[in-house]
Design a protein around this motif. Sequence first.
Motif, PDB file in Angstrom:
ATOM      1  N   THR A  93      22.798 -45.725 -13.200  1.00 16.33           N
ATOM      2  CA  THR A  93      22.313 -45.151 -11.941  1.00 16.33           C
ATOM      3  C   THR A  93      21.491 -43.897 -12.193  1.00 16.33           C
ATOM      4  O   THR A  93      21.157 -43.173 -11.265  1.00 16.33           O
ATOM      5  N   VAL A  94      21.134 -43.651 -13.447  1.00 21.98           N
ATOM      6  CA  VAL A  94      20.370 -42.458 -13.806  1.00 21.98           C
ATOM      7  C   VAL A  94      18.912 -42.643 -13.420  1.00 21.98           C
ATOM      8  O   VAL A  94      18.290 -43.659 -13.741  1.00 21.98           O
ATOM      9  N   SER A  95      18.335 -41.667 -12.733  1.00 16.23           N
ATOM     10  CA  SER A  95      16.938 -41.729 -12.325  1.00 16.23           C
ATOM     11  C   SER A  95      16.020 -41.635 -13.540  1.00 16.23           C
ATOM     12  O   SER A  95      16.304 -40.927 -14.509  1.00 16.23           O
ATOM     13  N   ALA A  96      14.892 -42.367 -13.448  1.00 12.76           N
ATOM     14  CA  ALA A  96      13.905 -42.346 -14.537  1.00 12.76           C
ATOM     15  C   ALA A  96      13.273 -40.975 -14.715  1.00 12.76           C
ATOM     16  O   ALA A  96      12.631 -40.717 -15.742  1.00 12.76           O
ATOM     17  N   THR A  97      13.444 -40.072 -13.762  1.00 14.37           N
ATOM     18  CA  THR A  97      12.859 -38.738 -13.853  1.00 14.37           C
ATOM     19  C   THR A  97      13.742 -37.763 -14.633  1.00 14.37           C
ATOM     20  O   THR A  97      13.307 -36.665 -14.963  1.00 14.37           O
ATOM     21  N   ARG A  98      14.971 -38.164 -14.949  1.00  8.65           N
ATOM     22  CA  ARG A  98      15.909 -37.257 -15.602  1.00  8.65           C
ATOM     23  C   ARG A  98      15.908 -37.454 -17.121  1.00  8.65           C
ATOM     24  O   ARG A  98      15.705 -38.574 -17.612  1.00  8.65           O
ATOM     25  N   PRO A  99      16.144 -36.413 -17.890  1.00 12.65           N
ATOM     26  CA  PRO A  99      16.157 -36.525 -19.361  1.00 12.65           C
ATOM     27  C   PRO A  99      17.173 -37.548 -19.859  1.00 12.65           C
ATOM     28  O   PRO A  99      16.967 -38.192 -20.892  1.00 12.65           O
ATOM     29  N   GLN A 100      18.285 -37.695 -19.110  1.00 18.03           N
ATOM     30  CA  GLN A 100      19.338 -38.616 -19.545  1.00 18.03           C
ATOM     31  C   GLN A 100      18.859 -40.069 -19.562  1.00 18.03           C
ATOM     32  O   GLN A 100      19.463 -40.916 -20.230  1.00 18.03           O
ATOM     33  N   PHE A 101      17.771 -40.366 -18.837  1.00 20.29           N
ATOM     34  CA  PHE A 101      17.270 -41.740 -18.802  1.00 20.29           C
ATOM     35  C   PHE A 101      16.823 -42.168 -20.198  1.00 20.29           C
ATOM     36  O   PHE A 101      17.211 -43.230 -20.695  1.00 20.29           O
ATOM     37  N   ALA A 102      16.007 -41.353 -20.833  1.00 22.85           N
ATOM     38  CA  ALA A 102      15.548 -41.676 -22.185  1.00 22.85           C
ATOM     39  C   ALA A 102      16.702 -41.626 -23.180  1.00 22.85           C
ATOM     40  O   ALA A 102      16.764 -42.435 -24.119  1.00 22.85           O
ATOM     41  N   GLU A 103      17.631 -40.705 -22.964  1.00 20.65           N
ATOM     42  CA  GLU A 103      18.758 -40.572 -23.886  1.00 20.65           C
ATOM     43  C   GLU A 103      19.611 -41.828 -23.910  1.00 20.65           C
ATOM     44  O   GLU A 103      20.066 -42.273 -24.970  1.00 20.65           O
ATOM     45  N   GLN A 104      19.800 -42.461 -22.744  1.00 15.35           N
ATOM     46  CA  GLN A 104      20.647 -43.660 -22.723  1.00 15.35           C
ATOM     47  C   GLN A 104      19.931 -44.869 -23.338  1.00 15.35           C
ATOM     48  O   GLN A 104      20.574 -45.760 -23.882  1.00 15.35           O
ATOM     49  N   LEU A 105      18.601 -44.875 -23.291  1.00 14.22           N
ATOM     50  CA  LEU A 105      17.861 -45.946 -23.965  1.00 14.22           C
ATOM     51  C   LEU A 105      18.160 -45.927 -25.458  1.00 14.22           C
ATOM     52  O   LEU A 105      18.354 -46.975 -26.087  1.00 14.22           O
ATOM     53  N   ALA A 106      18.201 -44.734 -26.045  1.00 14.50           N
ATOM     54  CA  ALA A 106      18.481 -44.604 -27.467  1.00 14.50           C
ATOM     55  C   ALA A 106      19.971 -44.795 -27.763  1.00 14.50           C
ATOM     56  O   ALA A 106      20.348 -45.490 -28.712  1.00 14.50           O
ATOM     57  N   GLU A 107      20.815 -44.185 -26.932  1.00 14.13           N
ATOM     58  CA  GLU A 107      22.261 -44.226 -27.185  1.00 14.13           C
ATOM     59  C   GLU A 107      22.797 -45.649 -27.176  1.00 14.13           C
ATOM     60  O   GLU A 107      23.659 -46.009 -27.993  1.00 14.13           O
ATOM     61  N   TYR A 108      22.321 -46.480 -26.229  1.00 14.67           N
ATOM     62  CA  TYR A 108      22.857 -47.833 -26.093  1.00 14.67           C
ATOM     63  C   TYR A 108      21.973 -48.902 -26.746  1.00 14.67           C
ATOM     64  O   TYR A 108      22.165 -50.089 -26.516  1.00 14.67           O
ATOM     65  N   SER A 109      21.008 -48.487 -27.555  1.00 19.72           N
ATOM     66  CA  SER A 109      20.134 -49.432 -28.275  1.00 19.72           C
ATOM     67  C   SER A 109      19.515 -50.460 -27.332  1.00 19.72           C
ATOM     68  O   SER A 109      19.570 -51.670 -27.576  1.00 19.72           O
ATOM     69  N   ILE A 110      18.909 -49.957 -26.263  1.00 25.75           N
ATOM     70  CA  ILE A 110      18.289 -50.840 -25.265  1.00 25.75           C
ATOM     71  C   ILE A 110      17.054 -51.508 -25.876  1.00 25.75           C
ATOM     72  O   ILE A 110      16.195 -50.846 -26.463  1.00 25.75           O
ATOM     73  N   THR A 111      16.962 -52.835 -25.717  1.00 21.82           N
ATOM     74  CA  THR A 111      15.798 -53.574 -26.220  1.00 21.82           C
ATOM     75  C   THR A 111      14.829 -53.950 -25.114  1.00 21.82           C
ATOM     76  O   THR A 111      13.651 -54.190 -25.385  1.00 21.82           O
ATOM     77  N   CYS A 112      15.320 -54.033 -23.869  1.00 16.66           N
ATOM     78  CA  CYS A 112      14.469 -54.454 -22.751  1.00 16.66           C
ATOM     79  C   CYS A 112      14.590 -53.474 -21.600  1.00 16.66           C
ATOM     80  O   CYS A 112      15.700 -53.177 -21.147  1.00 16.66           O
ATOM     81  N   LEU A 113      13.447 -52.979 -21.125  1.00 14.70           N
ATOM     82  CA  LEU A 113      13.421 -52.023 -20.030  1.00 14.70           C
ATOM     83  C   LEU A 113      12.703 -52.645 -18.827  1.00 14.70           C
ATOM     84  O   LEU A 113      11.475 -52.736 -18.815  1.00 14.70           O
ATOM     85  N   PRO A 114      13.433 -53.110 -17.804  1.00 18.88           N
ATOM     86  CA  PRO A 114      12.802 -53.652 -16.598  1.00 18.88           C
ATOM     87  C   PRO A 114      12.193 -52.529 -15.769  1.00 18.88           C
ATOM     88  O   PRO A 114      12.751 -51.423 -15.703  1.00 18.88           O
ATOM     89  N   SER A 115      11.076 -52.820 -15.126  1.00 17.85           N
ATOM     90  CA  SER A 115      10.365 -51.780 -14.392  1.00 17.85           C
ATOM     91  C   SER A 115       9.690 -52.362 -13.159  1.00 17.85           C
ATOM     92  O   SER A 115       9.433 -53.563 -13.084  1.00 17.85           O
ATOM     93  N   VAL A 116       9.404 -51.485 -12.214  1.00 17.25           N
ATOM     94  CA  VAL A 116       8.506 -51.768 -11.102  1.00 17.25           C
ATOM     95  C   VAL A 116       7.354 -50.762 -11.225  1.00 17.25           C
ATOM     96  O   VAL A 116       7.457 -49.802 -11.993  1.00 17.25           O
ATOM     97  N   PRO A 117       6.241 -50.966 -10.527  1.00 18.13           N
ATOM     98  CA  PRO A 117       5.114 -50.044 -10.680  1.00 18.13           C
ATOM     99  C   PRO A 117       5.488 -48.568 -10.492  1.00 18.13           C
ATOM    100  O   PRO A 117       5.001 -47.700 -11.222  1.00 18.13           O
ATOM    101  N   PHE A 118       6.371 -48.286  -9.536  1.00 18.36           N
ATOM    102  CA  PHE A 118       6.757 -46.897  -9.300  1.00 18.36           C
ATOM    103  C   PHE A 118       7.495 -46.324 -10.509  1.00 18.36           C
ATOM    104  O   PHE A 118       7.256 -45.168 -10.915  1.00 18.36           O
ATOM    105  N   SER A 119       8.405 -47.103 -11.113  1.00 18.87           N
ATOM    106  CA  SER A 119       9.122 -46.577 -12.275  1.00 18.87           C
ATOM    107  C   SER A 119       8.199 -46.440 -13.476  1.00 18.87           C
ATOM    108  O   SER A 119       8.364 -45.518 -14.289  1.00 18.87           O
ATOM    109  N   LEU A 120       7.200 -47.327 -13.604  1.00 21.31           N
ATOM    110  CA  LEU A 120       6.216 -47.161 -14.677  1.00 21.31           C
ATOM    111  C   LEU A 120       5.481 -45.833 -14.551  1.00 21.31           C
ATOM    112  O   LEU A 120       5.193 -45.158 -15.549  1.00 21.31           O
ATOM    113  N   GLU A 121       5.186 -45.458 -13.316  1.00 20.96           N
ATOM    114  CA  GLU A 121       4.535 -44.168 -13.089  1.00 20.96           C
ATOM    115  C   GLU A 121       5.459 -43.031 -13.511  1.00 20.96           C
ATOM    116  O   GLU A 121       5.006 -42.029 -14.089  1.00 20.96           O
TER     117      GLU A 121
END
Length: 350
Positions: A93-121
Motif C-alpha cells: 500500500t506504499v505510494s509510488a511517491t515515497r522513498p519506501q516504494f523503491a526500497e521494497q522493490l529491492a528488498e523483496y527482489s521484485i521482477t515485475c512492476l505493474p503500472s498505469v500512466p499516472f504511476s509511470l509519471e
Amino acid sequence: MLGFDTSPDVSWAGPPAAPLPESVLIPTSGSTGSPKFVRLCESGLAANAAQIIAGTRMGEGDRALVHLPLYFSYGLSVLTSHLLAGASVVLSTVSATRPQFAEQLAEYSITCLPSVPFSLEMYRRTRLFTRDLPDLRSVTTSGGPVPPGLITEIAPLLQARGIGFWAMYGQTEASGRISVLPPEEFRSAIGSVGYPLPGVRVWIQEPDTNGVGEVHVSGPGNMLGYATSRADLGATDQPLADLDTGDAGRLDAGGRLWLTGRRKRIAKIYGARVSLDDVEAQLAEHGVRAAVADGDGITVFTETDSVSARDLERAMGFPARSIRVLNIQAVPRTPSGKIDYGRLTELAGG
C-alpha cells in the motif's frame, strides 16, 4: 473465495452451452459513465489469467509488486496471473511517491512492476529507474494511453538496464487484459497496445477509410453483463460473444491494435467534431493535462498558470474563444488512477 482450475481453457469457440453464475463483482464507471458493477465468472477470470501468462511469458521465478487496488481489474489480474503461474506477489500500500516504494522493490527482489500512466509519471518524477534495482526485469502498463513524451524519456532508462516494457490494453468487462505489445517491438511501435492475447479475438467494426472504427472483443473472459441493482445479481448468463469496448482504433497489417480514443470523448468546435483525446495529446507539451467538452468549445485543465488560451487555439488551429483554460492544483483521478472526467465536467460547469 475463488479456486482456479490450474489449467483453464483459453480457447474461445463461442459462449458455453450452459449459463454461468457470477463469481466476482468489480465496480466500474470508466472515467465518464454512471457507476455500476461488472459481473464476471470464475472460468473467465481463470482463462484471462492463463492468457496473460502466455502473452507475457510469465514463469515461476517472477515476483510482482501488487500496489494497484484489487478492485481495479488490472490489479486483480496481476494477482491471479502470477498465482496461476506459480509465481509470487508482494502486496503493498506504499505510494509510488515515497522513498519506501523503491526500497521494497529491492528488498523483496521484485521482477515485475505493474503500472498505469499516472504511476509511470510518478516513477519519472522520483527517478525510480535510475536506482539500483537488479532483479527488476519487466514493467507493464495498462489503464490508458501513455503520453509519448513520457515514453521517450523512460524508454532509454529501461533499455539500458535490460528491463522490458510491456504495453497492454484491457477492460474490466473482459476480465482484465485484452492485448499486449512485447518489449522487443516497443521502440518500433510506440503507441500500439499490441496483439490480442491467445484465445482473444479483436476486430474493428464499421471502419472508416483509415481503418479506424469500433473496437470489439470476444473471448472466454468477457463479462456476463452489468449489475446496477440487487435485482441484477444471482442470475446465470453466458459471457458476451461480442463486447463493444467503447473505444475507437485500428488493426495494422501485422495484427497490432492501435487505439485512437474513446468514442464518446468528442467535442464540437462551432459544429466541427473534435476528439478530446487528440486535443490532450497535441497540447500536452503546452502543459494541458485534460480536456472536456464545454458548449461550442472545450475547457482544458492545467496545473500551471502560465498557459494562454490563445496560444493553445493557435497550436490547434481553432477559432478564437473556443478554448477556456482552468488552472487547478491537481487533476482529479479515479481510484484506478484514470482522469476523472466526470468531476472535471462538473468543474467546467461551475
